[in-house]
Scaffold this motif. Structure first.
Motif, mmCIF file in Angstrom:
data_model
loop_
_atom_site.group_PDB
_atom_site.id
_atom_site.type_symbol
_atom_site.label_atom_id
_atom_site.label_comp_id
_atom_site.label_asym_id
_atom_site.label_seq_id
_atom_site.Cartn_x
_atom_site.Cartn_y
_atom_site.Cartn_z
ATOM 1 N N LYS B 20 0.827 -1.269 -0.253
ATOM 2 C CA LYS B 20 0.090 -0.023 -0.071
ATOM 3 C C LYS B 20 0.957 1.337 0.188
ATOM 4 C CE LYS B 20 -3.914 -2.345 2.371
ATOM 5 N NZ LYS B 20 -4.355 -2.133 3.613
ATOM 6 N N ASN B 21 2.145 1.189 0.388
ATOM 7 C CA ASN B 21 2.956 2.360 0.225
ATOM 8 C C ASN B 21 3.672 2.451 -0.998
ATOM 9 O OD1 ASN B 21 4.934 0.381 0.354
ATOM 10 N ND2 ASN B 21 5.895 1.091 2.042
ATOM 11 N N ASP B 22 2.995 1.485 -2.157
ATOM 12 C CA ASP B 22 3.471 1.623 -3.589
ATOM 13 C C ASP B 22 5.019 0.853 -3.779
ATOM 14 O OD1 ASP B 22 1.223 2.804 -4.282
ATOM 15 O OD2 ASP B 22 1.742 4.550 -4.216
ATOM 16 N N LEU B 23 5.177 0.410 -2.788
ATOM 17 C CA LEU B 23 6.465 -0.606 -3.040
ATOM 18 C C LEU B 23 6.107 -1.698 -3.586
ATOM 19 C CD1 LEU B 23 9.426 -0.276 -2.003
ATOM 20 C CD2 LEU B 23 8.949 -1.459 -0.094
ATOM 21 N N VAL B 32 3.903 -18.278 4.460
ATOM 22 C CA VAL B 32 2.844 -17.271 4.583
ATOM 23 C C VAL B 32 2.068 -17.925 5.796
ATOM 24 C CG1 VAL B 32 1.394 -18.928 3.162
ATOM 25 C CG2 VAL B 32 0.571 -16.737 3.210
ATOM 26 N N ASP B 33 1.425 -17.093 6.636
ATOM 27 C CA ASP B 33 0.831 -17.624 7.684
ATOM 28 C C ASP B 33 -0.502 -16.868 7.585
ATOM 29 O OD1 ASP B 33 0.589 -14.833 8.510
ATOM 30 O OD2 ASP B 33 2.296 -14.844 9.674
ATOM 31 N N ASN B 37 0.585 -12.758 6.152
ATOM 32 C CA ASN B 37 1.939 -12.410 6.216
ATOM 33 C C ASN B 37 2.797 -13.120 5.126
ATOM 34 O OD1 ASN B 37 1.284 -10.661 8.213
ATOM 35 N ND2 ASN B 37 1.770 -12.150 10.068
ATOM 36 N N ARG B 39 6.702 -14.003 3.548
ATOM 37 C CA ARG B 39 8.094 -14.211 3.531
ATOM 38 C C ARG B 39 8.794 -14.412 2.295
ATOM 39 N NH1 ARG B 39 12.567 -15.500 7.045
ATOM 40 N NH2 ARG B 39 14.314 -15.536 5.663
ATOM 41 N N CYS B 60 12.854 -10.899 3.081
ATOM 42 C CA CYS B 60 12.167 -9.964 3.854
ATOM 43 C C CYS B 60 10.761 -10.426 4.256
ATOM 44 C CB CYS B 60 11.700 -8.520 3.359
ATOM 45 S SG CYS B 60 10.624 -8.457 1.749
ATOM 46 N N PHE B 61 10.030 -10.198 5.332
ATOM 47 C CA PHE B 61 8.780 -10.443 6.196
ATOM 48 C C PHE B 61 8.023 -9.347 5.689
ATOM 49 C CE2 PHE B 61 5.929 -10.476 9.524
ATOM 50 C CZ PHE B 61 5.520 -11.610 9.756
ATOM 51 N N ILE B 62 6.803 -9.440 5.011
ATOM 52 C CA ILE B 62 5.983 -8.396 4.613
ATOM 53 C C ILE B 62 4.447 -8.822 5.527
ATOM 54 C CG2 ILE B 62 4.460 -7.121 3.192
ATOM 55 C CD1 ILE B 62 6.562 -8.482 1.058
ATOM 56 N N ARG B 63 4.073 -7.778 6.288
ATOM 57 C CA ARG B 63 2.826 -7.884 7.215
ATOM 58 C C ARG B 63 1.736 -8.054 6.229
ATOM 59 N NH1 ARG B 63 -0.610 -5.533 11.171
ATOM 60 N NH2 ARG B 63 -0.472 -6.513 13.137
ATOM 61 N N SER B 65 -1.349 -6.980 6.471
ATOM 62 C CA SER B 65 -2.125 -5.821 6.523
ATOM 63 C C SER B 65 -1.759 -4.801 5.399
ATOM 64 C CB SER B 65 -2.428 -5.487 7.695
ATOM 65 O OG SER B 65 -1.082 -5.009 8.313
ATOM 66 N N VAL B 66 -0.412 -4.689 4.967
ATOM 67 C CA VAL B 66 -0.083 -3.731 4.118
ATOM 68 C C VAL B 66 0.041 -4.105 2.641
ATOM 69 C CG1 VAL B 66 1.092 -2.789 6.034
ATOM 70 C CG2 VAL B 66 2.434 -4.106 4.276
ATOM 71 N N ARG B 68 -1.413 -4.522 -0.953
ATOM 72 C CA ARG B 68 -2.549 -4.416 -1.718
ATOM 73 C C ARG B 68 -2.876 -5.540 -2.963
ATOM 74 N NH1 ARG B 68 -1.217 0.816 -3.962
ATOM 75 N NH2 ARG B 68 -2.443 2.077 -2.388
#
Lengths: 136, 96
Positions: B20-23, B32-33, B37, B39, B60-63, B65-66, B68
């Motif tokens: 959602k921050n356009d990354l 995945v959990d 989230n 990984r 990296c580990f991406i939450r 909820s963020v 998109r």
């Protein structure tokens, strides 16, 4: 047993403990520190934390120390490759020198995002992001 | 639960995750959990010049909820099967 580990939050972060990590927060801050603990919500404990700001090909650090981050503010946790870190073509400068430039960047970005979400909402029929319960 | 299962079958595949921050990050889906989230290993950031802080990051580990969007490899998703499974899940939920 190994096949069960990957599909939980704890499994995904287990091998990151005691390593130097980059944590990106929802407000755009980038924290570097050693991951000491975490839980299923991605609440994190970072030791020797510094905030890094960037502008152009320069970065600067500000000392924070021991930090507990509430999981809902976390965007991403990145494992820093210490070999690759030495090859990064950025130079470190004094925090006070870089801070005004960084603040300007943040303001610019905020204005751009506002303009973008307005166009998306009013002209393109998208719903608004970042509302209560949206999690971002 | 269904989507969680879908992601589990996609481990070790290349995916692109748009935040959602356009990354936008591409990498190998490692885990995945329940909160989705994600990984990712051996990541590559699209438009790296705009995100200099990601240059030294390998895994990296991406939450969840963020996130998109997640771009999935079409050849590894059986949409027909997924459709059937979705119907089955809703009917069992209605019965309950």
């Amino acid at each position: 047993m190994d096949s069960l580990i990957p599909f939980t939050t704890s499994g995904a972060l287990m091998d990151c403990v005691d390593r130097k990590m980059l944590v990106i927060l929802r407000d755009g801050r980038k924290l570097h520190g050693v991951l000491r603990s975490y839980d299923q919500f991605a609440n994190l404990v970072l030791e020797d934390t510094v905030e890094r700001i960037y502008h152009g090909n320069a970065f600067a650090e500000s000392w924070y120390g021991l930090y507990l981050i509430r999981g809902e503010n976390v965007v991403l946790i990145g494992e820093i490759d210490l070999d690759q870190e030495d090859d990064v073509p950025l130079k470190q400068v004094d925090y006070n020198v870089l801070e005004p430039y960084h603040k300007e960047d943040v303001e610019d970005k905020k204005h751009r995002e506002e303009a973008k979400s307005q166009v998306l909402f009013e002209e393109k029929g998208f719903s608004k992001e970042g509302g209560e319960g949206d999690g971002y | 639960m269904l989507i969680f299962s879908v992601f589990k079958t996609l481990t070790d595949q290349q995916v692109v995750v748009e935040l959602k921050n356009d990354l936008s990050i591409t990498g190998t889906l490692k885990s995945v959990d329940q909160f989705l989230n994600i990984r990712l290993d051996n990541i590559k950031v699209l438009d790296e010049a705009r995100h200099p802080h990601m240059m030294a990051v390998k895994n990296c580990f991406i939450r969840g909820s963020v996130v998109r969007y997640v771009q999935l490899p079409a050849e590894h998703v059986d949409t027909q099967l997924l459709e059937d499974a979705t119907r089955r899940e809703t009917t069992t939920q209605i019965k309950r």
